[in-house]
Every structure is written in C-alpha cells, then in structure tokens.
Design an enzyme around this catalytic site. Structure first.
Site, PDB file in Angstrom:
ATOM      1  N   LYS A 105      39.772  71.397  49.036  1.00 28.61           N
ATOM      2  CA  LYS A 105      40.401  71.371  50.355  1.00 28.61           C
ATOM      3  C   LYS A 105      41.658  70.503  50.372  1.00 28.61           C
ATOM      4  CE  LYS A 105      37.715  74.079  52.792  1.00 28.61           C
ATOM      5  NZ  LYS A 105      38.243  75.390  53.263  1.00 28.61           N
ATOM      6  N   ALA A 116      33.896  68.228  44.534  1.00 21.89           N
ATOM      7  CA  ALA A 116      34.581  69.480  44.211  1.00 21.89           C
ATOM      8  C   ALA A 116      35.142  70.126  45.475  1.00 21.89           C
ATOM      9  CB  ALA A 116      33.620  70.431  43.501  1.00 21.89           C
ATOM     10  N   TYR A 117      34.342  70.127  46.525  1.00 19.09           N
ATOM     11  CA  TYR A 117      34.778  70.696  47.805  1.00 19.09           C
ATOM     12  C   TYR A 117      35.977  69.930  48.360  1.00 19.09           C
ATOM     13  CZ  TYR A 117      34.415  72.013  52.775  1.00 19.09           C
ATOM     14  OH  TYR A 117      34.672  72.454  54.039  1.00 19.09           O
ATOM     15  N   GLY A 118      35.892  68.597  48.351  1.00 22.30           N
ATOM     16  CA  GLY A 118      36.994  67.787  48.861  1.00 22.30           C
ATOM     17  C   GLY A 118      38.264  67.986  48.061  1.00 22.30           C
TER      18      GLY A 118
END
Length: 258
Positions: A155, A150-152
C-alpha cells in the site's frame, strides 16, 4: 453543489461486489453516475447489478490482458470512461521472519500491481475524457504494522505510484489516493471484531470522531476526488480514518501506567 455533480459520468469501481468497493459503487449510482462494477466472477456481481442497474465487467486485476478486455467492454458499452476507483486489495497476515516470499509477492501483485494494471489500462479512455483516477491505500502505510508488513509495503507503493501517475498524466488525468482507516465491512466484522458489536464500539473510541468507519465514508472521499470540486487536487493522499486520539508519547505514557 454543481462541482460535486457526477450525473451521467461513467465510473468504474474495481472490487465492487462487497465491502468498501460495493459501498462506493452504490453511492455513485445514487448520485446518478453510470457505474461499472467489477469482480473476478460474474456471479459475485449479480446482486450489485440487480440493485443498482450497473454494468458488470469480470477480470482478475493481476492479469493485464483480462483487465484490458474489461476496459474494451467499457468502451464498447459507453464509448467513454470518466473515472476509475482502483479498490481491489487484501491482506494476508504473517510474521516477516517466517513469511514465504511467494506470499509476500502475492500481496504486492494484488494490492500494487493490480492497481497499476487497472489505471494503466484505463488511461487512454481517461485521457480522452480528461477524467480522474482514485487508488485505494490504507493507513497501514503510515506506521509499523506487525504481521501486516507485506500489506503495508504494497500500500505504501500504491501511494508512491499515485504521485508518479499524477505527475506523468497531468493535466489530462488527475490521480489521487484515499487511505482508509478501520472500516466496518462484512469481512472486518468477522475477521477483526469476531461478530461482536461491543468490540466495534470499543474500537470506535480510539478515533477522534468516536466511531470506526463505514464504506460510505470512503465513498464520499472518492466522490469528492472524482468530481470537479477536486479540479485542483492531484497526486494527493486523503486519509479517512476518523482521526487519531494519541501519538507516540501517549502510547509510551500508557505503557508506563499499565
């Protein structure tokens, strides 16, 4: 060195009460910029303001109205805004097979929507000043990141957004992105390295320069992109990760040897 001079410029750094954001804000203050610092509470900024004479604003970057109010406070205080660093972000690890959709959505809101809210609200002032925006991404966008999907993804959206903003807002406003690798902060020292400097040293051996990053490394990159030295740079992502020491083939060969 005049192309790198930021003295007198008003620059807003979001998420600047600690970590990378604080490192950026402190560096810009040393370079005689008029720094605007930011957090979700005024109390979190007391030490930064006291140390650097910075102007504080408070907002949750996910709240467009709160961000607009922060920009209004900047306009009232300075009458201008020459640069913004949209630094707020964070990761909540989780296996994608089990990750609740709300937790996934919160990662997008914090890292991607928050950055958009900040730069969109700042745009009118940046346009007046023919200023510059810098968004903060992460090297997690460039490869598979188990438990950080989710973070990747968020970003990666930040990097795509950077290019779109640069294309739409130029030539009045330049928009670029900095993509940090692993940086030693209060948070990473505890969460990643468990407070063990030996683990920090070992992690540093995985980079071409032989160490992990410091907030000042990211501050220098932002300084460049905010300055006239980068007048012909827009829509770019600057990776600041110390350089890789291996690639896919090397990883495979290492697995075969283990």
């Amino acid at each position: 060195m005049s192309g790198f001079d930021l003295s007198g410029r008003v620059i807003w750094v979001t998420g600047s009460s600690r970590g990378i954001g604080r490192g950026i804000a402190e560096h810009l203050a040393r370079e005689d910029a008029k720094v605007v610092v930011h957090a979700r509470t005024r109390e979190a900024l007391n030490h930064v303001v006291a140390a650097n004479g910075a102007f504080p604003v408070v907002a949750d970057v996910r709240d467009a109205e709160a961000v607009a109010a922060a920009v209004a406070a900047i306009r009232e205080q300075f009458g201008r805004l020459d640069g913004v660093v949209a630094n707020v972000g964070g990761a909540a690890p989780g296996n994608l097979a089990d990750l609740d959709v709300e937790r996934f959505r919160k990662q997008l809101d914090l890292n991607l929507t928050g950055a958009f809210n900040v730069v969109q609200a700042a745009y009118p002032l940046l346009k007046e000043a023919r200023g510059s925006a810098v968004l903060i991404s992460a090297t997690a966008t460039g490869s598979a990141t188990p438990l950080f999907g989710a973070y990747g993804a968020a970003k990666a959206g930040v990097e795509h957004l950077t290019g779109s903003l640069a294309a739409e807002w130029g030539p009045e406003v330049r928009v670029n992105c900095v993509s940090p690798g692993l940086i030693k902060t209060e948070g990473s020292l505890q969460a990643v390295f468990r407070g063990d400097d030996e683990l920090v040293r070992r992690a540093g051996k995985t980079t071409a320069v032989g160490r992990i990053g410091e907030p000042l490394d990211i501050a220098y990159a932002c300084h460049y992109l905010l300055s006239d030295a980068a007048a012909f740079v827009s829509g770019s992502t600057l990776v600041v990760d110390g350089g890789p020491t291996d690639g896919p083939t090397q990883r495979i060969l290492k697995a075969l040897s283990d």
